[in-house]
Each structure stands twice: as structure tokens, then as C-alpha cells.
Design a protein around this motif. Structure first.
Motif, PDB file in Angstrom:
ATOM      1  N   ARG A  24     -20.048 -47.445  16.292  1.00 48.48           N
ATOM      2  CA  ARG A  24     -21.452 -47.734  15.949  1.00 48.48           C
ATOM      3  C   ARG A  24     -21.612 -49.168  15.477  1.00 48.48           C
ATOM      4  O   ARG A  24     -22.544 -49.866  15.867  1.00 48.48           O
ATOM      5  CB  ARG A  24     -21.958 -46.760  14.890  1.00 48.48           C
ATOM      6  N   TYR A  25     -20.695 -49.627  14.623  1.00 51.61           N
ATOM      7  CA  TYR A  25     -20.739 -50.999  14.118  1.00 51.61           C
ATOM      8  C   TYR A  25     -20.643 -51.999  15.270  1.00 51.61           C
ATOM      9  O   TYR A  25     -21.420 -52.951  15.357  1.00 51.61           O
ATOM     10  CB  TYR A  25     -19.604 -51.226  13.121  1.00 51.61           C
ATOM     11  N   LEU A  26     -19.682 -51.797  16.174  1.00 53.60           N
ATOM     12  CA  LEU A  26     -19.498 -52.710  17.286  1.00 53.60           C
ATOM     13  C   LEU A  26     -20.688 -52.691  18.240  1.00 53.60           C
ATOM     14  O   LEU A  26     -21.063 -53.730  18.801  1.00 53.60           O
ATOM     15  CB  LEU A  26     -18.205 -52.382  18.032  1.00 53.60           C
ATOM     16  N   ALA A  27     -21.309 -51.524  18.427  1.00 55.78           N
ATOM     17  CA  ALA A  27     -22.493 -51.436  19.283  1.00 55.78           C
ATOM     18  C   ALA A  27     -23.641 -52.251  18.689  1.00 55.78           C
ATOM     19  O   ALA A  27     -24.357 -52.950  19.406  1.00 55.78           O
ATOM     20  CB  ALA A  27     -22.913 -49.985  19.464  1.00 55.78           C
ATOM     21  N   GLU A  28     -23.816 -52.181  17.377  1.00 57.03           N
ATOM     22  CA  GLU A  28     -24.869 -52.964  16.725  1.00 57.03           C
ATOM     23  C   GLU A  28     -24.568 -54.458  16.795  1.00 57.03           C
ATOM     24  O   GLU A  28     -25.462 -55.268  17.010  1.00 57.03           O
ATOM     25  CB  GLU A  28     -25.025 -52.528  15.274  1.00 57.03           C
ATOM     26  N   GLU A  29     -23.300 -54.829  16.624  1.00 58.28           N
ATOM     27  CA  GLU A  29     -22.917 -56.238  16.713  1.00 58.28           C
ATOM     28  C   GLU A  29     -23.138 -56.772  18.120  1.00 58.28           C
ATOM     29  O   GLU A  29     -23.608 -57.887  18.295  1.00 58.28           O
ATOM     30  CB  GLU A  29     -21.438 -56.415  16.330  1.00 58.28           C
ATOM     31  N   GLY A  30     -22.772 -55.993  19.117  1.00 52.59           N
ATOM     32  CA  GLY A  30     -22.914 -56.432  20.503  1.00 52.59           C
ATOM     33  C   GLY A  30     -24.352 -56.519  20.951  1.00 52.59           C
ATOM     34  O   GLY A  30     -24.679 -57.269  21.874  1.00 52.59           O
ATOM     35  N   ASP A  31     -25.243 -55.776  20.304  1.00 55.61           N
ATOM     36  CA  ASP A  31     -26.655 -55.793  20.675  1.00 55.61           C
ATOM     37  C   ASP A  31     -27.272 -57.173  20.448  1.00 55.61           C
ATOM     38  O   ASP A  31     -28.127 -57.612  21.188  1.00 55.61           O
ATOM     39  CB  ASP A  31     -27.421 -54.731  19.883  1.00 55.61           C
ATOM     40  N   GLY A  32     -26.829 -57.889  19.420  1.00 58.76           N
ATOM     41  CA  GLY A  32     -27.393 -59.196  19.111  1.00 58.76           C
ATOM     42  C   GLY A  32     -26.669 -60.352  19.769  1.00 58.76           C
ATOM     43  O   GLY A  32     -27.102 -61.498  19.679  1.00 58.76           O
ATOM     44  N   LYS A  33     -25.561 -60.092  20.472  1.00 60.58           N
ATOM     45  CA  LYS A  33     -24.765 -61.163  21.080  1.00 60.58           C
ATOM     46  C   LYS A  33     -25.315 -61.506  22.464  1.00 60.58           C
ATOM     47  O   LYS A  33     -24.910 -60.956  23.460  1.00 60.58           O
ATOM     48  CB  LYS A  33     -23.297 -60.749  21.198  1.00 60.58           C
ATOM     49  N   LYS A  34     -26.235 -62.438  22.519  1.00 55.46           N
ATOM     50  CA  LYS A  34     -26.790 -62.875  23.798  1.00 55.46           C
ATOM     51  C   LYS A  34     -26.202 -64.209  24.236  1.00 55.46           C
ATOM     52  O   LYS A  34     -26.241 -64.561  25.381  1.00 55.46           O
ATOM     53  CB  LYS A  34     -28.316 -63.007  23.692  1.00 55.46           C
ATOM     54  N   GLY A  35     -25.715 -64.989  23.309  1.00 58.42           N
ATOM     55  CA  GLY A  35     -25.159 -66.291  23.627  1.00 58.42           C
ATOM     56  C   GLY A  35     -25.129 -67.150  22.376  1.00 58.42           C
ATOM     57  O   GLY A  35     -25.671 -66.787  21.339  1.00 58.42           O
ATOM     58  N   GLU A  36     -24.505 -68.281  22.483  1.00 57.40           N
ATOM     59  CA  GLU A  36     -24.375 -69.186  21.347  1.00 57.40           C
ATOM     60  C   GLU A  36     -24.825 -70.576  21.793  1.00 57.40           C
ATOM     61  O   GLU A  36     -24.399 -71.077  22.826  1.00 57.40           O
ATOM     62  CB  GLU A  36     -22.915 -69.215  20.895  1.00 57.40           C
ATOM     63  N   VAL A  37     -25.715 -71.201  21.020  1.00 53.43           N
ATOM     64  CA  VAL A  37     -26.210 -72.535  21.336  1.00 53.43           C
ATOM     65  C   VAL A  37     -25.451 -73.546  20.484  1.00 53.43           C
ATOM     66  O   VAL A  37     -25.368 -73.422  19.267  1.00 53.43           O
ATOM     67  CB  VAL A  37     -27.731 -72.632  21.061  1.00 53.43           C
ATOM     68  N   LEU A  38     -24.894 -74.549  21.147  1.00 53.42           N
ATOM     69  CA  LEU A  38     -24.096 -75.565  20.477  1.00 53.42           C
ATOM     70  C   LEU A  38     -24.666 -76.953  20.776  1.00 53.42           C
ATOM     71  O   LEU A  38     -25.168 -77.195  21.880  1.00 53.42           O
ATOM     72  CB  LEU A  38     -22.642 -75.502  20.967  1.00 53.42           C
ATOM     73  N   PRO A  39     -24.566 -77.868  19.836  1.00 50.13           N
ATOM     74  CA  PRO A  39     -25.025 -79.233  20.123  1.00 50.13           C
ATOM     75  C   PRO A  39     -24.081 -79.928  21.099  1.00 50.13           C
ATOM     76  O   PRO A  39     -22.892 -79.680  21.115  1.00 50.13           O
ATOM     77  CB  PRO A  39     -25.008 -79.906  18.753  1.00 50.13           C
ATOM     78  N   SER A  40     -24.642 -80.799  21.911  1.00 52.33           N
ATOM     79  CA  SER A  40     -23.858 -81.538  22.889  1.00 52.33           C
ATOM     80  C   SER A  40     -23.289 -82.802  22.268  1.00 52.33           C
ATOM     81  O   SER A  40     -23.470 -83.075  21.090  1.00 52.33           O
ATOM     82  CB  SER A  40     -24.740 -81.884  24.091  1.00 52.33           C
ATOM     83  N   GLY A  41     -22.620 -83.611  23.074  1.00 51.34           N
ATOM     84  CA  GLY A  41     -21.972 -84.824  22.605  1.00 51.34           C
ATOM     85  C   GLY A  41     -22.909 -85.945  22.215  1.00 51.34           C
ATOM     86  O   GLY A  41     -22.471 -86.974  21.751  1.00 51.34           O
ATOM     87  N   GLY A  42     -24.204 -85.836  22.398  1.00 51.47           N
ATOM     88  CA  GLY A  42     -25.124 -86.867  21.953  1.00 51.47           C
ATOM     89  C   GLY A  42     -26.097 -87.337  23.011  1.00 51.47           C
ATOM     90  O   GLY A  42     -26.927 -88.192  22.746  1.00 51.47           O
ATOM     91  N   ASP A  43     -26.063 -86.781  24.229  1.00 51.33           N
ATOM     92  CA  ASP A  43     -26.983 -87.241  25.255  1.00 51.33           C
ATOM     93  C   ASP A  43     -28.254 -86.395  25.341  1.00 51.33           C
ATOM     94  O   ASP A  43     -28.950 -86.404  26.337  1.00 51.33           O
ATOM     95  CB  ASP A  43     -26.284 -87.297  26.617  1.00 51.33           C
ATOM     96  N   GLY A  44     -28.547 -85.647  24.290  1.00 53.76           N
ATOM     97  CA  GLY A  44     -29.783 -84.864  24.233  1.00 53.76           C
ATOM     98  C   GLY A  44     -29.720 -83.525  24.948  1.00 53.76           C
ATOM     99  O   GLY A  44     -30.712 -82.828  25.041  1.00 53.76           O
ATOM    100  N   ARG A  45     -28.573 -83.141  25.433  1.00 59.09           N
ATOM    101  CA  ARG A  45     -28.421 -81.854  26.114  1.00 59.09           C
ATOM    102  C   ARG A  45     -27.946 -80.790  25.129  1.00 59.09           C
ATOM    103  O   ARG A  45     -27.437 -81.100  24.067  1.00 59.09           O
ATOM    104  CB  ARG A  45     -27.422 -81.973  27.257  1.00 59.09           C
ATOM    105  N   THR A  46     -28.088 -79.561  25.531  1.00 64.30           N
ATOM    106  CA  THR A  46     -27.662 -78.444  24.702  1.00 64.30           C
ATOM    107  C   THR A  46     -26.675 -77.599  25.496  1.00 64.30           C
ATOM    108  O   THR A  46     -26.860 -77.358  26.679  1.00 64.30           O
ATOM    109  CB  THR A  46     -28.876 -77.577  24.294  1.00 64.30           C
ATOM    110  N   LEU A  47     -25.638 -77.142  24.845  1.00 69.53           N
ATOM    111  CA  LEU A  47     -24.643 -76.269  25.461  1.00 69.53           C
ATOM    112  C   LEU A  47     -24.923 -74.831  25.062  1.00 69.53           C
ATOM    113  O   LEU A  47     -25.206 -74.546  23.903  1.00 69.53           O
ATOM    114  CB  LEU A  47     -23.243 -76.657  25.004  1.00 69.53           C
ATOM    115  N   VAL A  48     -24.822 -73.925  26.018  1.00 62.92           N
ATOM    116  CA  VAL A  48     -25.026 -72.511  25.748  1.00 62.92           C
ATOM    117  C   VAL A  48     -23.775 -71.763  26.190  1.00 62.92           C
ATOM    118  O   VAL A  48     -23.346 -71.870  27.333  1.00 62.92           O
ATOM    119  CB  VAL A  48     -26.270 -71.958  26.489  1.00 62.92           C
ATOM    120  N   GLY A  49     -23.175 -71.007  25.264  1.00 72.29           N
ATOM    121  CA  GLY A  49     -22.006 -70.198  25.579  1.00 72.29           C
ATOM    122  C   GLY A  49     -22.390 -68.734  25.659  1.00 72.29           C
ATOM    123  O   GLY A  49     -23.065 -68.218  24.775  1.00 72.29           O
ATOM    124  N   VAL A  50     -22.003 -68.071  26.731  1.00 71.68           N
ATOM    125  CA  VAL A  50     -22.323 -66.659  26.932  1.00 71.68           C
ATOM    126  C   VAL A  50     -21.030 -65.910  27.221  1.00 71.68           C
ATOM    127  O   VAL A  50     -20.254 -66.310  28.087  1.00 71.68           O
ATOM    128  CB  VAL A  50     -23.311 -66.477  28.107  1.00 71.68           C
TER     129      VAL A  50
END
Length: 82
Positions: A24-50
């Protein structure tokens, strides 16, 4: 587990309840895991990890808690799509 390992019935039942709680705990945790947004190296882009499932999962576990530990390992693989 009671017949094969000689573990007491009450202890085996408690481990099954804890294993269900882990799933049950893992199912609830996985429900909110859609991806992770990370800052890029400085050129104004955004990295998304899925997270994406990669296939079969193998786990080597201890024998002392056969239900609980396996639920923890199996649940993580299922939540990630394996």
C-alpha cells in the motif's frame, strides 16, 4: 512459511499484514512519481527525468522474513512498471 520454515502462525500472519502495508505504501508513493524536473547547465533549458520500467527484476533476499522482504522488492518493481 509456517509449514516450510517452522515459523509461528501468529508471526507469519503479522508478516503478511506488514507485507500488505508495504505494498500500500509503495502504491501511494508510485502514484505521485510522474517525473523529476532538474535545472540545466545554464542555457535556459530544463531537464526532465522520468522513470521507465526496464523488464524483469531479480532480488536476492534473506530467508528470515520471506513474505515481508519479498513484498518490499516486488512492490518497487511493480510500481516502476516492471
Amino acid at each position: 512459511a509456517t509449514q516450510e520454515m517452522g515459523k509461528g502462525f501468529v508471526e507469519t500472519k503479522g508478516e503478511g499484514v506488514r507485507g500488505g502495508g508495504m505494498l500500500r505504501y509503495l502504491a501511494e508513493e508510485g502514484d505521485g512519481k510522474k517525473g523529476e524536473v532538474l535545472p540545466s547547465g545554464g542555457d535556459g533549458r530544463t531537464l526532465v527525468g522520468v522513470g521507465v520500467g526496464v523488464g524483469v527484476v531479480g532480488g536476492i533476499t534473506r530467508w528470515k522474513f520471506p513474505i515481508g522482504i519479498r513484498m518490499w522488492k516486488i512492490g518497487r518493481g511493480l510500481v516502476l512498471g516492471n
